[in-house]
Each structure stands twice: as C-alpha cells, then as structure tokens.
Design an enzyme around this catalytic site. Structure first.
Site, PDB file in Angstrom:
ATOM      1  N   HIS A   1       0.669  -1.210  -0.042  1.00 20.85           N
ATOM      2  CA  HIS A   1       0.070   0.086   0.092  1.00 20.85           C
ATOM      3  C   HIS A   1       0.992   1.230  -0.052  1.00 20.85           C
ATOM      4  O   HIS A   1       0.456   2.186  -0.761  1.00 20.85           O
ATOM      5  CB  HIS A   1      -1.036  -0.167   1.265  1.00 20.85           C
ATOM      6  CG  HIS A   1      -1.905  -0.999   1.376  1.00 20.85           C
ATOM      7  ND1 HIS A   1      -1.558  -2.195   2.063  1.00 20.85           N
ATOM      8  CD2 HIS A   1      -3.037  -1.367   0.704  1.00 20.85           C
ATOM      9  CE1 HIS A   1      -2.608  -3.166   2.186  1.00 20.85           C
ATOM     10  NE2 HIS A   1      -3.513  -2.504   1.166  1.00 20.85           N
TER      11      HIS A   1
ATOM     12  N   ARG B   1      -3.386 -10.433   4.378  1.00 17.37           N
ATOM     13  CA  ARG B   1      -3.447 -11.928   4.694  1.00 17.37           C
ATOM     14  C   ARG B   1      -2.394 -12.610   5.358  1.00 17.37           C
ATOM     15  O   ARG B   1      -2.598 -13.777   6.034  1.00 17.37           O
ATOM     16  CB  ARG B   1      -4.394 -12.540   3.505  1.00 17.37           C
ATOM     17  CG  ARG B   1      -5.585 -12.419   3.093  1.00 17.37           C
ATOM     18  CD  ARG B   1      -6.343 -13.399   2.275  1.00 17.37           C
ATOM     19  NE  ARG B   1      -7.983 -13.064   2.280  1.00 17.37           N
ATOM     20  CZ  ARG B   1      -8.367 -12.194   1.380  1.00 17.37           C
ATOM     21  NH1 ARG B   1      -7.613 -11.538   0.525  1.00 17.37           N
ATOM     22  NH2 ARG B   1      -9.519 -11.992   1.315  1.00 17.37           N
TER      23      ARG B   1
HETATM   24  P1  AMP Z   1      -6.288  -4.100  -0.615  1.00 18.41           P
HETATM   25  O1  AMP Z   1      -6.017  -3.065   0.412  1.00 18.41           O
HETATM   26  O2  AMP Z   1      -5.623  -5.315  -0.379  1.00 18.41           O
HETATM   27  O3  AMP Z   1      -7.305  -4.346  -1.472  1.00 18.41           O
HETATM   28  O4  AMP Z   1      -5.257  -3.772  -1.744  1.00 18.41           O
HETATM   29  C1  AMP Z   1      -5.064  -2.158  -2.025  1.00 18.41           C
HETATM   30  C2  AMP Z   1      -4.513  -2.070  -3.289  1.00 18.41           C
HETATM   31  O5  AMP Z   1      -2.700  -2.481  -2.905  1.00 18.41           O
HETATM   32  C3  AMP Z   1      -4.728  -2.885  -4.460  1.00 18.41           C
HETATM   33  O6  AMP Z   1      -4.608  -2.104  -5.801  1.00 18.41           O
HETATM   34  C4  AMP Z   1      -3.375  -4.179  -4.473  1.00 18.41           C
HETATM   35  O7  AMP Z   1      -3.426  -4.646  -5.488  1.00 18.41           O
HETATM   36  C5  AMP Z   1      -2.389  -3.294  -3.889  1.00 18.41           C
HETATM   37  N1  AMP Z   1      -1.327  -4.227  -3.442  1.00 18.41           N
HETATM   38  C6  AMP Z   1      -1.659  -5.204  -2.444  1.00 18.41           C
HETATM   39  N2  AMP Z   1      -0.648  -5.912  -2.172  1.00 18.41           N
HETATM   40  C7  AMP Z   1       0.256  -5.341  -2.850  1.00 18.41           C
HETATM   41  C8  AMP Z   1       1.755  -5.659  -2.889  1.00 18.41           C
HETATM   42  N3  AMP Z   1       2.481  -6.581  -2.250  1.00 18.41           N
HETATM   43  N4  AMP Z   1       2.523  -4.751  -3.841  1.00 18.41           N
HETATM   44  C9  AMP Z   1       1.864  -3.726  -4.569  1.00 18.41           C
HETATM   45  N5  AMP Z   1       0.643  -3.589  -4.397  1.00 18.41           N
HETATM   46  C10 AMP Z   1      -0.300  -4.312  -3.526  1.00 18.41           C
END
Ligand code: AMP
Length: 308
Positions: A37, A188
């Site tokens: 993030h 997760r």
């Molecule tokens: P989430 O909060 O899991 O819905 O993720 C929010 C954003 O962060 C989404 O666009 C995800 O693809 C991105 N994201 C999650 N994990 C990663 C990571 N390891 N590297 C880069 N972006 C990520």
C-alpha cells in the site's frame, strides 16, 4: 491529512483541490496497510498534487462471511502511516454511506470477471470490486488511480470497466512489493502460522521456476506450468490454479510468444494467497520491484525472514 467520512465531503474537497489546479490521485484500499500500500501511496504522491486514499472493507467483494469478519482492521495505525507518507485525504466511509438503503446496482465485467479469481471466489467478487471502484471513481473523480500488479486480474477487469464505461481516469499499476524471500506482501499474510509462512514462499518460487523455464526458451505452457508446480511441491503447496494467460484477456495461451502472465493461487493452511509474474522480456519480475527487492538465493540464505 484529513479524514473524511461522507461522499459529499470527499466530492467537495476534491473539487476545491482541482479548482486550485492540483492533479488528483486516488489509491483505493481496504486498509491494514503494508509496504505494498505504501508503494501505491508513494507513486501517487510523486505524480499528484492531491492524494486521496480510500479505506473501505467492501462487503460486496467477499464471498465468505468468515473471510470478511476475519479481515484485519487497523484504521488508527493506517491513518498514521498514510499521514507520514504525505497523503492529503483519507476517505473512510461507513458501509451505509457506500451502500445506502435501496442500493440495487452492480457493475459486472463479463468473461474476464468470471474466470480464475472470479471462478474461485464466486461471480460476485469482481462485480463487488467493480461496483465499489466505479463508485469511488465517481465520487472522487481522480485524474489518476493507483492499483497493484499483485492483483493482476483485478487490474485487467478494471481496465476493461474503465474503457467500457468511458470513465475519464488513467490507471497506474505499481509493481508487487515482496518480502526478502519473495512472498508478495498481503494483508492476509498475518494469518499465516510460522510454519505456513515458511511454506508460503512456494508461490513466488513457482513463479520463478516458470520464468526461468521461459527464459531458457520453453514455449510450451504445459511444460512451464509443470516446472512451476514442481517447485511449489517442494514446499508442500499445491496450486488452486496456476495458469499462463494473456495479461489483458486472461485467456490461456497455447504457446508462449511475447507477453505472458503467470498467475497462481494456493491455500497455505486456511489462508488463500495469490501471486503472479508478468513476463515481457529480459527483465525478471523479482528485480522489477524497486521498493523491497527480492534477495538473490545467496542473500536469502544469509537473511532471516521478516514476518509482515
Ligand atoms: P487491498 O487493500 O488488499 O484491497 O489492496 C489495495 C491495493 O494495494 C490494490 O490495488 C492491491 O493490488 C495493492 N497491493 C496489495 N498488495 C500489494 C503488494 N504486495 N504490492 C503492490 N501492491 C499491492
């Protein structure tokens, strides 16, 4: 940084920022921030005068009630981290603000939204993602919106939606941030017990094996897949799916010839993880990450694995 809870406040704030001549960037998230993030927020900060981060655990995209209930929530810590990274606005609406009484509309991307993650997580998953992202894009009306390559199918689905619905926004995709041993950061990962955390490296190891086979000239997807599955088996992990697909259409390839996305999902214990590698030339996916570079095998042998 200010925290806004209503759509009206967010809309008014962004209109003022735009009137003042600032480029608006939106980073949609579900919170529980990690370095992935942070990379999205850094990218937004670099190219936008006004950075809005949305924090909303979207019930519509969860297929299992237990997964939604167990989803980590840490708004106070998230707000402190976003502020430290120079974010201007945290937009953190309640579920009733996003889905008020009588809400009845859903945005669905046919085909692309039904395979792989769409098939495993149910037809409502990508409809839930698309609906909430369409709403966020309408409320914030950003010039740029930032998403992670970690969720490669989400990227493909959202690109399709933005093109099909003529939404005036440019999507910027940020490379996957990884732990030193290769595990892609994910909210997760905190659910993995120590022994599971060690085995979870199977996904990135499988992707490395696939990429090595492609780099060595293998053009038969079945053989590349076999190499990846074998590498995962060394960590006692079996993929739910492991596929070589076109990165835009997610259709499976008969032969490798140019850009290929290797996409994998697997359960490690009770925790379902996904990862992918975009292979489009001589630049290996694990060296493309500028934020937390994956160590070489020799470096890995001499470092202890950090828990996220
Ligand atoms: P989430 O909060 O899991 O819905 O993720 C929010 C954003 O962060 C989404 O666009 C995800 O693809 C991105 N994201 C999650 N994990 C990663 C990571 N390891 N590297 C880069 N972006 C990520």
């Amino acid at each position: 940084m200010i925290t806004l809870r209503t759509k009206a406040e967010a809309r008014a704030h962004v209109m003022a920022a735009r009137a003042a001549g600032r480029t608006v960037g939106l980073v949609p998230t579900m919170g529980a921030f990690h370095a992935g993030h942070h990379a999205l927020m850094d990218a937004a900060r670099e190219s936008c005068g006004e950075v809005v981060v949305s924090l909303f655990v979207n019930p519509a995209q969860f297929d299992e009630a237990s997964d939604l209930a167990a989803y980590p929530r840490s708004e106070a810590r998230d707000a402190a981290e976003a502020e430290a990274l120079g974010v201007d606005v945290l937009f953190a609406p309640a579920a009733e603000e996003v889905y008020p009484e009588g809400f009845a509309t859903s945005v669905r991307v046919d085909g692309l939204g039904d395979v792989f993650e769409g098939a495993e997580r149910g037809p409502g998953h990508f409809a839930g993602v698309c609906t909430v992202v369409a709403k966020l894009l309408n409320v914030v009306a950003p010039d740029l919106a930032f998403f992670g390559q970690k969720d490669a199918q989400q990227v493909a689905v959202l690109r399709r939606m933005v093109a099909d619905l003529d939404i005036p926004v440019e999507l910027r995709i940020v490379p996957t941030v990884r732990e030193p041993d290769g595990l892609a950061l994910s909210s997760r990962n905190v659910r993995l017990a120590p022994a599971e955390r060690a085995r979870a490296v199977a996904l990135s190891e499988g992707l490395r094996a696939a990429e090595a086979a492609i780099a060595a000239g293998e053009d038969d997807p079945a053989l590349v897949r076999g190499a990846a599955v074998a590498a995962m088996a060394e960590h006692d992990v079996e993929p739910e799916y492991l596929a070589l697909v076109d990165p835009d259409s997610f259709s499976e390839l008969d032969r490798i010839d140019g850009r290929v996305l290797v996409a994998v999902a697997a359960r490690v214990g009770q925790t379902r993880l996904i990862d992918n590698a975009l292979v489009e030339g001589s630049d290996p996916f694990w060296q493309r990450n500028e934020v937390t570079p994956v160590a070489t095998p020799a470096q890995r042998a001499s470092t202890t694995t950090k828990e996220s």
